[in-house]
Write a protein that holds these residues in place. Structure first.
Motif, PDB file in Angstrom:
ATOM      1  N   GLU A  65      48.046 -58.944  -1.264  1.00  0.00           N
ATOM      2  CA  GLU A  65      49.439 -59.390  -1.165  1.00  0.00           C
ATOM      3  C   GLU A  65      50.303 -58.330  -0.489  1.00  0.00           C
ATOM      4  O   GLU A  65      51.164 -58.651   0.336  1.00  0.00           O
ATOM      5  CB  GLU A  65      49.980 -59.710  -2.559  1.00  0.00           C
ATOM      6  N   LYS A  74      49.553 -58.224   3.277  1.00  0.00           N
ATOM      7  CA  LYS A  74      50.121 -59.354   4.007  1.00  0.00           C
ATOM      8  C   LYS A  74      51.636 -59.233   4.136  1.00  0.00           C
ATOM      9  O   LYS A  74      52.213 -59.630   5.161  1.00  0.00           O
ATOM     10  CB  LYS A  74      49.727 -60.669   3.333  1.00  0.00           C
ATOM     11  N   ARG A  75      52.290 -58.703   3.114  1.00  0.00           N
ATOM     12  CA  ARG A  75      53.739 -58.478   3.220  1.00  0.00           C
ATOM     13  C   ARG A  75      54.046 -57.466   4.313  1.00  0.00           C
ATOM     14  O   ARG A  75      54.997 -57.630   5.075  1.00  0.00           O
ATOM     15  CB  ARG A  75      54.305 -57.985   1.885  1.00  0.00           C
ATOM     16  N   PHE A 103      52.439 -58.870   8.308  1.00  0.00           N
ATOM     17  CA  PHE A 103      52.932 -60.031   9.042  1.00  0.00           C
ATOM     18  C   PHE A 103      54.442 -59.960   9.217  1.00  0.00           C
ATOM     19  O   PHE A 103      55.173 -59.652   8.268  1.00  0.00           O
ATOM     20  CB  PHE A 103      52.575 -61.330   8.313  1.00  0.00           C
ATOM     21  N   PRO A 153      56.271 -64.673   7.233  1.00  0.00           N
ATOM     22  CA  PRO A 153      55.473 -65.073   6.059  1.00  0.00           C
ATOM     23  C   PRO A 153      54.600 -66.307   6.306  1.00  0.00           C
ATOM     24  O   PRO A 153      53.556 -66.471   5.660  1.00  0.00           O
ATOM     25  CB  PRO A 153      56.540 -65.373   5.003  1.00  0.00           C
ATOM     26  N   GLN A 199      50.782 -66.119   6.817  1.00  0.00           N
ATOM     27  CA  GLN A 199      49.845 -65.984   5.713  1.00  0.00           C
ATOM     28  C   GLN A 199      49.037 -67.261   5.483  1.00  0.00           C
ATOM     29  O   GLN A 199      47.994 -67.228   4.820  1.00  0.00           O
ATOM     30  CB  GLN A 199      50.588 -65.599   4.430  1.00  0.00           C
ATOM     31  N   GLU A 200      49.525 -68.363   6.039  1.00  0.00           N
ATOM     32  CA  GLU A 200      48.828 -69.642   5.898  1.00  0.00           C
ATOM     33  C   GLU A 200      47.870 -69.904   7.055  1.00  0.00           C
ATOM     34  O   GLU A 200      47.174 -70.908   7.066  1.00  0.00           O
ATOM     35  CB  GLU A 200      49.846 -70.784   5.812  1.00  0.00           C
ATOM     36  N   THR A 255      44.781 -69.467   8.160  1.00  0.00           N
ATOM     37  CA  THR A 255      43.485 -69.037   7.641  1.00  0.00           C
ATOM     38  C   THR A 255      42.376 -69.976   8.087  1.00  0.00           C
ATOM     39  O   THR A 255      42.618 -71.104   8.536  1.00  0.00           O
ATOM     40  CB  THR A 255      43.507 -69.000   6.102  1.00  0.00           C
ATOM     41  N   ASN A 278      44.213 -62.517   8.483  1.00  0.00           N
ATOM     42  CA  ASN A 278      44.138 -62.889   7.065  1.00  0.00           C
ATOM     43  C   ASN A 278      42.772 -62.585   6.475  1.00  0.00           C
ATOM     44  O   ASN A 278      42.673 -62.071   5.353  1.00  0.00           O
ATOM     45  CB  ASN A 278      44.470 -64.369   6.897  1.00  0.00           C
ATOM     46  N   GLU A 288      41.974 -59.921   3.492  1.00  0.00           N
ATOM     47  CA  GLU A 288      41.278 -60.315   2.258  1.00  0.00           C
ATOM     48  C   GLU A 288      40.166 -59.333   1.922  1.00  0.00           C
ATOM     49  O   GLU A 288      39.759 -59.212   0.763  1.00  0.00           O
ATOM     50  CB  GLU A 288      40.696 -61.720   2.413  1.00  0.00           C
TER      51      GLU A 288
END
Length: 285
Positions: free
Chosen positions: A83, A86-87, A90, A93, A96-97, A99, A149, A153
């Motif tokens: 988290e 990603k903050r 990117f 925001p 973050q989707e 993927t 992403n 991960e």
């Protein structure tokens, strides 16, 4: 007379029995569930010094419970790390989707993204990146986001940004320009989205070159998405663009994006759905 350290050792050497526990033939406390000892004997020389002959030991139940707690803590720590990455990584925001899990399967170049992630250590060692080029709306940015992403991960720090934002930041903090560029180069992977869309002023081109050249000298991989054609990149209009493009084509392997404009297709699909809803409403009147 024992000191505080000795007392601490003795406290650690005490085992609290559960109602189902029992004492074995060897005099040690055993777990009533797994039938494994919850105590072990000190070596004789230590027992004489401590004035106690045994210390706690993990039975299978206790070991399983500890491993469960440690695994949960590890998962929690990993989630917090991802988290945070990603903050920080990117600029939008919504990225973050972007993927592999959310991919619609319509981009034939997605196999290149999976290959890059699966071979990340080799890519990092070779300082190998991608130059994702092709028409507008063909999925270049989304593919780059999938790479970002997936690596985040895995705990890899990635920065995905664009030169419009970079130039704004540099203009706002002229004194810290070198520090800002150094921070960009500190990321194991840097992704520059929509390259070529920024203003082509002399100052802007100079800063673009500084960022890309610094990344080149850092010997770390770079991924770039652009609407420019490979022909335009290989035959720049002037020296200022030539030295930028030369760096890019040396650092990044070109991947061409073909196919339909996904944004237009999505807009058309929404329009058709709207028409259908309007027809249903009219039929009810």
């Amino acid at each position: 007379m024992r000191n505080d350290f000795d007392n601490a050792i003795l406290n650690m050497a005490q085992t609290t029995p559960e109602p189902e526990d029992y004492t074995g033939e060897d005099g040690l406390l055993y777990c009533g569930k797994c039938r494994k000892p919850k105590e072990a004997y000190f070596p004789k020389e230590s027992a004489a010094w401590l004035g106690r002959d045994r210390h706690p030991a993990e039975c299978d139940c206790q070991r399983a419970e500890r491993e469960k707690r440690e695994a949960a803590e590890k998962r929690r720590s990993h989630i917090e790390t991802v988290e945070r990455l990603k903050r920080q990584g990117f600029t939008d925001p919504a990225m973050q989707e972007w993927t592999f899990e959310n991919d619609n399967g319509k981009c034939p170049q997605m196999e290149h993204a999976r290959f890059y992630v699966e071979n990340w250590e080799a890519m990092k060692e070779l300082n190998a990146g991608y130059l994702l080029w092709g028409g507008v709306g063909t999925g270049k940015s989304y593919l780059a986001g999938c790479i970002a992403n997936a690596l985040m991960e895995q705990g890899v720090a990635v920065c995905m940004t664009n030169f419009a934002l970079i130039l704004n930041d540099l203009a706002a903090s002229f004194k810290d320009r070198n520090e800002y560029i150094s921070r960009l180069c500190s990321f194991p992977l840097l992704i520059l989205d929509d390259f070529g869309m920024e203003r082509g002023t002399e100052y802007g081109l100079e800063q673009v070159y500084n960022v890309i050249d610094s990344r080149y000298r850092s010997k770390k991989p770079l991924i770039v998405t652009t609407n420019l054609t490979l022909e335009e990149l290989q035959h720049p209009e002037d020296t200022a663009h030539a030295r930028i493009y030369d760096r890019l084509t040396e650092m990044c392997s070109p991947v061409r994006f073909t196919g339909e404009n996904f944004r237009k297709a999505t807009a058309q699909e929404k329009m058709e759905r709207l028409k259908t809803l309007m027809k249903r409403k009219e039929s009810r009147l």
